[in-house]
Design a protein around this motif. Structure first.
Motif, PDB file in Angstrom:
ATOM      1  N   ASP A 508      34.525  44.164  28.101  1.00 24.71           N
ATOM      2  CA  ASP A 508      34.174  43.226  29.169  1.00 24.71           C
ATOM      3  C   ASP A 508      34.624  41.791  28.846  1.00 24.71           C
ATOM      4  O   ASP A 508      34.469  40.884  29.666  1.00 24.71           O
ATOM      5  CB  ASP A 508      32.661  43.243  29.407  1.00 24.71           C
ATOM      6  CG  ASP A 508      31.855  42.859  28.173  1.00 24.71           C
ATOM      7  OD1 ASP A 508      32.409  42.906  27.053  1.00 24.71           O
ATOM      8  OD2 ASP A 508      30.674  42.520  28.318  1.00 24.71           O
ATOM      9  N   TRP A 509      35.189  41.586  27.647  1.00 28.69           N
ATOM     10  CA  TRP A 509      35.608  40.238  27.242  1.00 28.69           C
ATOM     11  C   TRP A 509      36.966  40.342  26.537  1.00 28.69           C
ATOM     12  O   TRP A 509      37.108  40.051  25.369  1.00 28.69           O
ATOM     13  CB  TRP A 509      34.547  39.615  26.330  1.00 28.69           C
ATOM     14  CG  TRP A 509      34.700  38.141  26.107  1.00 28.69           C
ATOM     15  CD1 TRP A 509      35.493  37.276  26.812  1.00 28.69           C
ATOM     16  CD2 TRP A 509      34.053  37.354  25.106  1.00 28.69           C
ATOM     17  NE1 TRP A 509      35.380  36.004  26.315  1.00 28.69           N
ATOM     18  CE2 TRP A 509      34.480  36.010  25.268  1.00 28.69           C
ATOM     19  CE3 TRP A 509      33.137  37.639  24.095  1.00 28.69           C
ATOM     20  CZ2 TRP A 509      34.039  34.988  24.461  1.00 28.69           C
ATOM     21  CZ3 TRP A 509      32.686  36.623  23.284  1.00 28.69           C
ATOM     22  CH2 TRP A 509      33.133  35.290  23.470  1.00 28.69           C
ATOM     23  N   GLU A 511      39.703  38.669  27.211  1.00 25.04           N
ATOM     24  CA  GLU A 511      40.500  37.446  27.128  1.00 25.04           C
ATOM     25  C   GLU A 511      39.620  36.222  27.319  1.00 25.04           C
ATOM     26  O   GLU A 511      38.478  36.317  27.783  1.00 25.04           O
ATOM     27  CB  GLU A 511      41.592  37.464  28.209  1.00 25.04           C
ATOM     28  CG  GLU A 511      41.047  37.565  29.618  1.00 25.04           C
ATOM     29  CD  GLU A 511      42.159  37.671  30.654  1.00 25.04           C
ATOM     30  OE1 GLU A 511      43.341  37.824  30.250  1.00 25.04           O
ATOM     31  OE2 GLU A 511      41.860  37.598  31.855  1.00 25.04           O
ATOM     32  N   GLY A 512      40.144  35.071  26.937  1.00 25.16           N
ATOM     33  CA  GLY A 512      39.445  33.814  27.140  1.00 25.16           C
ATOM     34  C   GLY A 512      38.457  33.484  26.038  1.00 25.16           C
ATOM     35  O   GLY A 512      38.062  34.333  25.238  1.00 25.16           O
ATOM     36  N   THR A 514      35.481  31.987  26.789  1.00 23.92           N
ATOM     37  CA  THR A 514      34.154  31.924  27.402  1.00 23.92           C
ATOM     38  C   THR A 514      33.768  33.303  27.907  1.00 23.92           C
ATOM     39  O   THR A 514      34.562  33.959  28.606  1.00 23.92           O
ATOM     40  CB  THR A 514      34.137  30.925  28.581  1.00 23.92           C
ATOM     41  OG1 THR A 514      34.569  29.651  28.113  1.00 23.92           O
ATOM     42  CG2 THR A 514      32.741  30.807  29.157  1.00 23.92           C
ATOM     43  N   TYR A 515      32.580  33.741  27.556  1.00 28.27           N
ATOM     44  CA  TYR A 515      32.114  35.058  28.016  1.00 28.27           C
ATOM     45  C   TYR A 515      32.035  35.046  29.537  1.00 28.27           C
ATOM     46  O   TYR A 515      31.419  34.154  30.133  1.00 28.27           O
ATOM     47  CB  TYR A 515      30.749  35.368  27.406  1.00 28.27           C
ATOM     48  CG  TYR A 515      30.255  36.768  27.686  1.00 28.27           C
ATOM     49  CD1 TYR A 515      30.931  37.874  27.178  1.00 28.27           C
ATOM     50  CD2 TYR A 515      29.113  36.990  28.452  1.00 28.27           C
ATOM     51  CE1 TYR A 515      30.486  39.170  27.427  1.00 28.27           C
ATOM     52  CE2 TYR A 515      28.662  38.276  28.698  1.00 28.27           C
ATOM     53  CZ  TYR A 515      29.346  39.365  28.195  1.00 28.27           C
ATOM     54  OH  TYR A 515      28.901  40.629  28.442  1.00 28.27           O
ATOM     55  N   PRO A 516      32.651  36.017  30.221  1.00 27.62           N
ATOM     56  CA  PRO A 516      32.718  36.006  31.683  1.00 27.62           C
ATOM     57  C   PRO A 516      31.337  36.048  32.333  1.00 27.62           C
ATOM     58  O   PRO A 516      30.470  36.829  31.918  1.00 27.62           O
ATOM     59  CB  PRO A 516      33.512  37.278  32.014  1.00 27.62           C
ATOM     60  CG  PRO A 516      34.187  37.663  30.753  1.00 27.62           C
ATOM     61  CD  PRO A 516      33.327  37.174  29.640  1.00 27.62           C
ATOM     62  N   GLU A 517      31.126  35.196  33.338  1.00 32.07           N
ATOM     63  CA  GLU A 517      29.853  35.201  34.056  1.00 32.07           C
ATOM     64  C   GLU A 517      29.614  36.545  34.723  1.00 32.07           C
ATOM     65  O   GLU A 517      28.482  37.038  34.785  1.00 32.07           O
ATOM     66  CB  GLU A 517      29.826  34.089  35.111  1.00 32.07           C
ATOM     67  CG  GLU A 517      29.727  32.684  34.537  1.00 32.07           C
ATOM     68  CD  GLU A 517      29.562  31.643  35.624  1.00 32.07           C
ATOM     69  OE1 GLU A 517      29.290  32.045  36.779  1.00 32.07           O
ATOM     70  OE2 GLU A 517      29.701  30.454  35.338  1.00 32.07           O
ATOM     71  N   SER A 518      30.686  37.148  35.225  1.00 33.22           N
ATOM     72  CA  SER A 518      30.543  38.438  35.913  1.00 33.22           C
ATOM     73  C   SER A 518      30.020  39.515  34.978  1.00 33.22           C
ATOM     74  O   SER A 518      29.323  40.440  35.393  1.00 33.22           O
ATOM     75  CB  SER A 518      31.893  38.879  36.489  1.00 33.22           C
ATOM     76  OG  SER A 518      32.865  38.991  35.459  1.00 33.22           O
ATOM     77  N   ALA A 519      30.347  39.395  33.687  1.00 33.95           N
ATOM     78  CA  ALA A 519      29.872  40.393  32.724  1.00 33.95           C
ATOM     79  C   ALA A 519      28.388  40.232  32.460  1.00 33.95           C
ATOM     80  O   ALA A 519      27.696  41.198  32.125  1.00 33.95           O
ATOM     81  CB  ALA A 519      30.649  40.264  31.410  1.00 33.95           C
TER      82      ALA A 519
END
Length: 555
Positions: A508-509, A511-512, A514-519
């Motif tokens: 669920d992570w 790339e990037g 910052t941990y995705p808000e959607s996750a």
């Protein structure tokens, strides 16, 4: 306590399972080894321990969870107390979990209640003359059984709803290390994806439980198994189970494929061997796959439950006695469920749920060649709903977001917290993201966690990013790492598989920084790919493959 009995190892069998004939074409699995029966209780009755009991008397499950439900619900009518000790001795027991890891127990709700998770297992074993006659495939007699039906039954904490998740028998999974409790034989973890039905031959049903817990992270409280003959006897006891087809069906082709099921268009009550044929039919239902067969089994289970609630024929003490004898002889359960009293208590819990609050689902999947794997995203979503005790029918009360529990353990200074970062971005659909562990390690270092190190030798498959810790004194440290990265505290879990704080960067992570808000957000909708069927649906009808129809309906 486990019962006594001699264990007999047997040759390996071909992978025909609960297929309709010995011509299904599956390749044989690796491994081998039979299982023996453990008896509850003592004494010298007909249901006693090993003694002079012939090996072929070893009862071996069948595949049908519907039969199991019938046993449990019938307990409410008092059948469980007939010949109490004799029936206790009939029951076969085995260890619950043969793996070296357990999923965490669920947190009680505000009323102190916890859900119940029961794994319903059925095998293709032909270890008695009766089961051989019903199962066919003579060359598999006495061979290693395969767990060809697996269904997880989830009873909600407040006992208002029930969910069932089926897993196709040819699902490819990572099977964990399992240790046979009888002879100590160790079955090492699979090094490549293996069909889930092979778990039963790796030490017994406890390995099937261990595989489910590893895949879903759902804590399983009990397992149950039942054999071929049990299906026939149960269906006879209630006078038949109504099923529906949208055209005349005859499950047999010129090459011998098929269960032999022959029904006219419409609704027909099936019992005895015909009920068994319905549960085994693949050739004849639209699609001709294990998925189609699972749909037919769901229909049968829903119909059976309704019949058991309404069928007046079960008021006969003789019928109840016969059913109790059949059920206890056919069942294998875990040690903690190994008495009629405990089955009776469980039945009282299950009967609290009305059919309209029962939801049957199939694990979301996608094909890999002729086999299937859990569908990325959707499968984990379904498992999470079960873990979080969210009703799959969408009718449950909307839950307030649970307040995240902050550990009482004081966290150390950031620079003093040792964190190992692993790459878990591999999934069944995508390869791991190269260098992901190093990237997140640098992110942690920049935030002050200077003792963070990257494990560049390990490539895991983790659906969700998770932080694991081994003991209470490190929980505060693990939570502090989660907060620094914007991870929810629910991603922090205790595990005996680690010796320190371990961060596994999940799929669920990918790339990037910052941990995705959607996750982090939770969607409590049941995935459409789970193909939910409501337990009160009386209009469900199996679509028949035109190649397997016959004649015109009579009348």
């Amino acid at each position: 306590m486990r019962g006594e009995g001699a264990r007999q190892r047997v040759p390996h069998a071909s992978d025909h399972g609960w297929d309709e004939s010995p011509h299904e074409g599956d390749e044989p699995p690796d491994g081998g080894g039979g299982r023996h029966r453990h008896r509850r209780g003592g004494g010298g009755g007909s249901g006693g321990g090993s003694g002079g009991e012939p090996p072929r008397r070893r009862r071996r499950i069948l595949r049908w969870s519907a039969t199991i439900l019938s046993v449990l619900i019938l307990g409410t009518a008092g059948a469980g107390y007939l010949y109490y000790q004799h029936l206790n001795n009939n029951l076969e027991t085995d260890d619950l979990n043969l793996g070296d890891h357990r999923a965490p127990e669920p947190t009680p709700n505000a009323a102190g209640q916890t859900p119940l998770n029961i794994l319903l297992i059925g095998s293709d074993a032909r270890d008695s003359k009766e089961n051989q006659k019903l199962g066919g495939a003579k060359e598999t007699f006495g061979g290693t059984p395969l767990a060809d039906v697996q269904m997880l039954l989830h009873l909600s904490a407040d006992r208002t709803n029930m969910s069932v998740v089926s897993m196709p028998r040819d699902t490819l999974l990572d099977i964990p290390k399992c240790t046979d409790p009888d002879d100590g034989k160790v079955y090492e973890a699979s090094t490549q994806r293996t069909m889930t039905n092979e778990t039963l031959g790796r030490g017994g049903p406890g390995c099937t439980v261990a595989t489910w817990e590893k895949l879903t992270n759902i804590h399983i409280d009990h397992f149950m198994e039942v054999d071929f003959a049990g299906v026939v006897s149960m269906a006879d006891a209630i006078g038949g189970v109504p099923v529906c087809v949208d055209a005349n069906i005859y499950s047999r082709d010129n090459q011998g494929h098929g269960s032999g099921l022959k029904l006219e268009k419409g609704t027909t009550p099936v019992k005895g061997k015909q009920a068994l044929q319905w549960l085994r039919t693949r050739y004849g239902f639209d699609g001709g796959t294990d998925i189609s067969r699972a749909k037919a089994q769901h229909m049968y289970m829903n119909s059976l439950v309704r019949e058991l609630r309404d069928n007046a024929n079960l008021s006969s003490p003789n019928k109840l006695r016969k059913l109790a004898e059949t059920a206890t002889s056919a069942l294998k359960v875990d040690d903690s469920l190994g008495s009629v009293k405990r089955l009776y208590d469980l039945s009282n819990e299950l009967k609290k749920v009305p059919p309209e609050r029962t939801t049957m689902t199939t694990m979301p999947y996608e094909y890999v060649g002729a086999r299937v794997i859990p569908k990325p995203g959707d499968a984990e979503q379904l498992f999470r709903l079960v873990r979080d005790d969210v009703s799959l029918d969408g009718k449950g009360k909307k839950k307030k977001p649970a307040k995240e529990k902050v550990s009482d353990d004081p966290a150390a200074l950031d620079a003093e917290i040792a964190v190992q970062v692993q790459n878990g971005t591999r999934s069944d659909a995508e390869p791991p993201v190269s260098g992901r562990a190093s990237t997140v390690t640098q992110l942690l270092t920049g935030k002050g966690f200077t003792r963070a190190t990257a494990d560049t030798t390990t490539a895991l498959a983790e659906e969700k990013t998770v932080i694991r810790f081994p003991s209470a004194e490190l929980e505060g440290d693990a939570q502090k790492v989660a907060k620094s990265l914007g991870l929810p505290l629910s991603s922090v879990e205790k595990s005996t598989d680690v010796s320190g704080v371990v961060l596994v960067v999940g799929a669920d992570w990918r790339e990037g920084n910052t941990y995705p808000e959607s996750a982090a957000k939770k969607d409590d909708k049941t995935p459409e790919s789970a193909e939910a069927l409501n337990g009160s649906d009386k209009k469900a009808c199996m679509h028949v493959d035109p190649k397997y129809t016959w004649g015109e309906p009579k009348g």
